[in-house]
Design a protein around this motif. Sequence first.
Motif, PDB file in Angstrom:
ATOM      1  N   TYR A 240       0.836  -1.203   0.000  1.00 46.04           N
ATOM      2  CA  TYR A 240       0.000   0.000   0.000  1.00 46.04           C
ATOM      3  C   TYR A 240       0.873   1.257   0.000  1.00 46.04           C
ATOM      4  O   TYR A 240       1.411   1.629   1.043  1.00 46.04           O
ATOM      5  CB  TYR A 240      -0.901   0.026   1.238  1.00 46.04           C
ATOM      6  N   VAL A 242       0.633   4.664   0.451  1.00 43.40           N
ATOM      7  CA  VAL A 242      -0.373   5.615   0.923  1.00 43.40           C
ATOM      8  C   VAL A 242       0.121   7.038   0.686  1.00 43.40           C
ATOM      9  O   VAL A 242       1.220   7.408   1.083  1.00 43.40           O
ATOM     10  CB  VAL A 242      -0.663   5.395   2.421  1.00 43.40           C
ATOM     11  N   LEU A 280      -2.162  -1.524   6.464  1.00 42.15           N
ATOM     12  CA  LEU A 280      -2.921  -0.280   6.525  1.00 42.15           C
ATOM     13  C   LEU A 280      -3.073   0.201   7.960  1.00 42.15           C
ATOM     14  O   LEU A 280      -3.240   1.399   8.204  1.00 42.15           O
ATOM     15  CB  LEU A 280      -4.291  -0.463   5.880  1.00 42.15           C
ATOM     16  N   GLU A 301      -8.019   1.535  -1.196  1.00 42.60           N
ATOM     17  CA  GLU A 301      -8.151   0.700   0.005  1.00 42.60           C
ATOM     18  C   GLU A 301      -7.816   1.504   1.260  1.00 42.60           C
ATOM     19  O   GLU A 301      -8.448   1.338   2.315  1.00 42.60           O
ATOM     20  CB  GLU A 301      -7.226  -0.520  -0.077  1.00 42.60           C
ATOM     21  N   ALA A 302      -6.810   2.385   1.136  1.00 37.59           N
ATOM     22  CA  ALA A 302      -6.421   3.193   2.291  1.00 37.59           C
ATOM     23  C   ALA A 302      -7.510   4.201   2.651  1.00 37.59           C
ATOM     24  O   ALA A 302      -7.809   4.421   3.825  1.00 37.59           O
ATOM     25  CB  ALA A 302      -5.096   3.906   2.011  1.00 37.59           C
TER      26      ALA A 302
END
Length: 368
Positions: A240, A242, A280, A301-302
């Motif tokens: 991820y 972010v 996350l 998704e974050a």
Amino acid sequence: MSTGTRVLELLGLLQNRRHWPSHELARRLSVSQRTLRRDIDSLQELGYPITATRGTGGGYQLSPGASLPPLILSEDEAAAIVMGLQEITSGPSPTSADAALSAMAKIVQVLPVRIRRRIDSLRAVAVPARNPEARVGITDVASLTTLALACRDTETVEFAYRTRTGQTAARTVHPHHIVRAENRLYLIAWDLDRADWRTFRVDRVGDASRTGTTFAPRSLPADDPIEYVRARIRAMPARYPVRATVGAPAERVREEIAHYGTVEPIDDTSCRVEIAADSLDWATFCIGALDAPVVVHGPPEAIAYMRAWGRRLTAASVTRATVFRGAEPGGADPEQRTRRKHAPPQAPGLPVAPLRQRPAPGCMAGEG
């Protein structure tokens, strides 16, 4: 003083000083030299390795033994205790540190040489100075000790390694150093099968064994092993990536994010932040802990995950009105009663609109 009490006091004296002249021990215990020798013999029969020296300046001292004295501890337990005491010794509390150092000295004084070598080998573990109170979880002391000894003795080691995908593979390496970074222990080693440098998470290493084959150590392609590991971690593709905009100066945010992400200034009052993480939870904690307005741009998704966090925290802030209804007069908290008191008249039977809660600071809502 009974014989048993006197023998225990004698053992305490022997543990507190490297060497005791026999006449001084006899004086401290208020016994004759003959009685002192009988008490020494009693401790030796129990397994305590006490060495006697004769002549001028002769006396007694505790020495390393061929086996542990009867403390009802296994060798692994003894090594673990000393390692734990080492952690306390370097801790922030002077009182606890002094007591730990004294206890550690007493235990190490009588440890067999082979256990001392296992403990001494852990000095090869490099720990960065920042955040000294952080603790590393060690799940396999035997494997960690084996790796540390192999690093010290430049000896080839074999182990089973669990990869990020959960698969297990046999590895044969030339170990270089054990490094503590990001609250984990990593092994830096030259992988013989891949003919290149590799870093291995120690908590994923199992069944480590030394082969008995030594090697000529290579120079690590970096001056600082800790920074080398951190660079390798940053270079790994994260699950991820972010990205967020933070309404605070880049310099301040960089101090809080540290090496867990990158910070680029937008202007004097805002900046862009990127945190590459496999979890996350971790990225949300880092961003949510910033005391500043935050907008997360991706990945999707974050954004969804952090919105869920925000909803849970918001719900937690109004739970009292629901869970503790009836705990105060009127069945609601003071804020709700005040709002109802000043609310405009409503038709009978219509419910009062619930209070609207603002999102908790830093728990952001994503873009769009």
